[in-house]
Design a protein around this motif. Structure first.
Motif, PDB file in Angstrom:
ATOM      1  N   SER A 137       0.867  -1.141  -0.103  1.00  0.00           N
ATOM      2  CA  SER A 137      -0.072   0.106   0.144  1.00  0.00           C
ATOM      3  C   SER A 137       0.924   1.177  -0.064  1.00  0.00           C
ATOM      4  O   SER A 137       2.134   1.137   0.300  1.00  0.00           O
ATOM      5  N   ALA A 138       0.259   2.383  -0.433  1.00  0.00           N
ATOM      6  CA  ALA A 138       1.014   3.682  -0.241  1.00  0.00           C
ATOM      7  C   ALA A 138       1.620   4.031   1.205  1.00  0.00           C
ATOM      8  O   ALA A 138       1.152   3.577   1.930  1.00  0.00           O
ATOM      9  N   ALA A 139       2.917   4.490   1.042  1.00  0.00           N
ATOM     10  CA  ALA A 139       3.430   4.686   2.507  1.00  0.00           C
ATOM     11  C   ALA A 139       2.588   5.829   3.034  1.00  0.00           C
ATOM     12  O   ALA A 139       1.638   6.755   2.350  1.00  0.00           O
ATOM     13  N   THR A 140       2.672   6.106   4.205  1.00  0.00           N
ATOM     14  CA  THR A 140       1.960   7.142   4.974  1.00  0.00           C
ATOM     15  C   THR A 140       2.463   8.287   4.926  1.00  0.00           C
ATOM     16  O   THR A 140       3.635   8.499   4.340  1.00  0.00           O
TER      17      THR A 140
ATOM     18  N   ILE B  36      12.766   3.568   6.996  1.00  0.00           N
ATOM     19  CA  ILE B  36      11.295   3.341   7.512  1.00  0.00           C
ATOM     20  C   ILE B  36      10.950   2.250   7.691  1.00  0.00           C
ATOM     21  O   ILE B  36       9.790   1.703   7.810  1.00  0.00           O
ATOM     22  N   GLY B  37      11.906   1.082   7.948  1.00  0.00           N
ATOM     23  CA  GLY B  37      11.553  -0.228   8.145  1.00  0.00           C
ATOM     24  C   GLY B  37      11.158  -1.124   6.972  1.00  0.00           C
ATOM     25  O   GLY B  37      10.738  -2.089   7.202  1.00  0.00           O
ATOM     26  N   THR B  38      11.729  -0.731   5.657  1.00  0.00           N
ATOM     27  CA  THR B  38      11.388  -1.649   4.660  1.00  0.00           C
ATOM     28  C   THR B  38      12.495  -2.073   4.075  1.00  0.00           C
ATOM     29  O   THR B  38      13.530  -1.381   3.766  1.00  0.00           O
ATOM     30  N   THR B  39      12.639  -3.455   4.058  1.00  0.00           N
ATOM     31  CA  THR B  39      13.915  -4.004   3.501  1.00  0.00           C
ATOM     32  C   THR B  39      13.874  -4.425   2.162  1.00  0.00           C
ATOM     33  O   THR B  39      12.821  -5.107   1.715  1.00  0.00           O
TER      34      THR B  39
ATOM     35  N   LYS C  92      11.166  -6.249  -8.749  1.00  0.00           N
ATOM     36  CA  LYS C  92      10.417  -7.362  -8.401  1.00  0.00           C
ATOM     37  C   LYS C  92       9.523  -7.266  -6.998  1.00  0.00           C
ATOM     38  O   LYS C  92       8.690  -8.079  -6.932  1.00  0.00           O
ATOM     39  N   ARG C  93       9.903  -6.498  -6.288  1.00  0.00           N
ATOM     40  CA  ARG C  93       8.994  -6.300  -5.008  1.00  0.00           C
ATOM     41  C   ARG C  93       7.863  -5.355  -5.106  1.00  0.00           C
ATOM     42  O   ARG C  93       8.003  -4.570  -6.078  1.00  0.00           O
ATOM     43  N   GLY C  94       7.110  -5.372  -4.077  1.00  0.00           N
ATOM     44  CA  GLY C  94       5.943  -4.506  -4.119  1.00  0.00           C
ATOM     45  C   GLY C  94       4.953  -4.672  -5.266  1.00  0.00           C
ATOM     46  O   GLY C  94       4.639  -5.828  -5.565  1.00  0.00           O
ATOM     47  N   SER C  95       4.193  -3.702  -5.593  1.00  0.00           N
ATOM     48  CA  SER C  95       3.291  -3.815  -6.623  1.00  0.00           C
ATOM     49  C   SER C  95       3.477  -2.749  -7.749  1.00  0.00           C
ATOM     50  O   SER C  95       4.009  -1.603  -7.417  1.00  0.00           O
ATOM     51  N   TYR C  96       3.040  -3.107  -9.140  1.00  0.00           N
ATOM     52  CA  TYR C  96       3.269  -2.257 -10.178  1.00  0.00           C
ATOM     53  C   TYR C  96       2.669  -1.148  -9.987  1.00  0.00           C
ATOM     54  O   TYR C  96       1.508  -0.972  -9.348  1.00  0.00           O
TER      55      TYR C  96
ATOM     56  N   ARG D  97       7.684   0.784  -9.265  1.00  0.00           N
ATOM     57  CA  ARG D  97       7.006  -0.286  -8.080  1.00  0.00           C
ATOM     58  C   ARG D  97       6.720   0.498  -6.472  1.00  0.00           C
ATOM     59  O   ARG D  97       7.423   1.321  -6.187  1.00  0.00           O
ATOM     60  N   ARG D  98       5.523   0.091  -6.046  1.00  0.00           N
ATOM     61  CA  ARG D  98       5.407   0.798  -4.582  1.00  0.00           C
ATOM     62  C   ARG D  98       5.628  -0.308  -3.727  1.00  0.00           C
ATOM     63  O   ARG D  98       5.216  -1.581  -3.739  1.00  0.00           O
ATOM     64  N   VAL D  99       6.789   0.016  -2.867  1.00  0.00           N
ATOM     65  CA  VAL D  99       7.229  -1.131  -1.973  1.00  0.00           C
ATOM     66  C   VAL D  99       7.083  -0.812  -0.420  1.00  0.00           C
ATOM     67  O   VAL D  99       7.335  -1.437   0.346  1.00  0.00           O
ATOM     68  N   ALA D 100       6.536   0.606  -0.277  1.00  0.00           N
ATOM     69  CA  ALA D 100       6.352   0.978   1.176  1.00  0.00           C
ATOM     70  C   ALA D 100       4.682   1.365   1.305  1.00  0.00           C
ATOM     71  O   ALA D 100       4.063   1.699   0.481  1.00  0.00           O
TER      72      ALA D 100
END
Length: 158
Positions: free
Chosen positions: A34-37, A81-84, A94-98, A155-158
């Motif tokens: 989901s989108a980052a805060t 921000i705690g995202t590896t 390849k991570r997160g979503s397109y 990609r959205r990863v956070a």
């Protein structure tokens, strides 16, 4: 055969069939980001901008902030921000979503070339922050010029 034994056997058979025909993805949750805060977005941008001008070094270690390559930079920023993230831009892609280019949000990863071998962080207003060559960590335009021409995906990863 008692009720418990029959239920156990049926569950085992059902799970085996699910794995055989649907693979592990059939029982594992899909990877969605989901989108980052607003707070996380702000921290991503402020952390990334803190390194403007830091030198570029291909293959830079992820244990230093004296210099970065593109993927060690994004890996370091998102760690705050705690995202590896994985080590390479190809693996990060390849991570997160397109995310479609028209739907970019602050904090999305943007990727370049085909095959992918460069990554940056979208910071809003058609700009992204990344590191390469002589300028080191810098802000560039995603909407015109060289980087726009070589944009591949996001990609959205956070």
């Amino acid at each position: 055969m008692n009720k418990y034994s029959l239920r156990t056997r049926l569950t085992t058979v059902a799970l085996s069939l699910t794995l055989a025909f649907g693979g592990a993805a059939a029982v594992l949750p899909a990877q969605h980001a989901s989108a980052a805060t607003a707070s996380e977005k702000s921290k991503i941008v402020s952390t990334a901008k803190r390194y403007i001008g830091v030198k570029y070094k291909f293959g830079a270690s992820t244990s230093t902030t004296r210099y970065f390559d593109c993927s060690s930079f994004t890996k370091h920023v998102f760690k705050q921000i705690g995202t590896t993230l994985p080590r390479t831009s190809k693996e990060q892609s390849k991570r997160g979503s397109y995310v479609a280019k028209k739907n970019l949000q602050v904090g999305d990863l943007v990727f370049f070339y085909s095959p992918i071998h460069h990554v940056g962080i979208y910071i809003g207003n058609g700009k992204f922050i990344h590191t390469y060559g002589k300028p080191g960590v810098t802000v560039s335009s995603l909407t015109s010029g060289w980087w726009s021409d070589h944009y591949t995906t996001a990609r959205r990863v956070a």
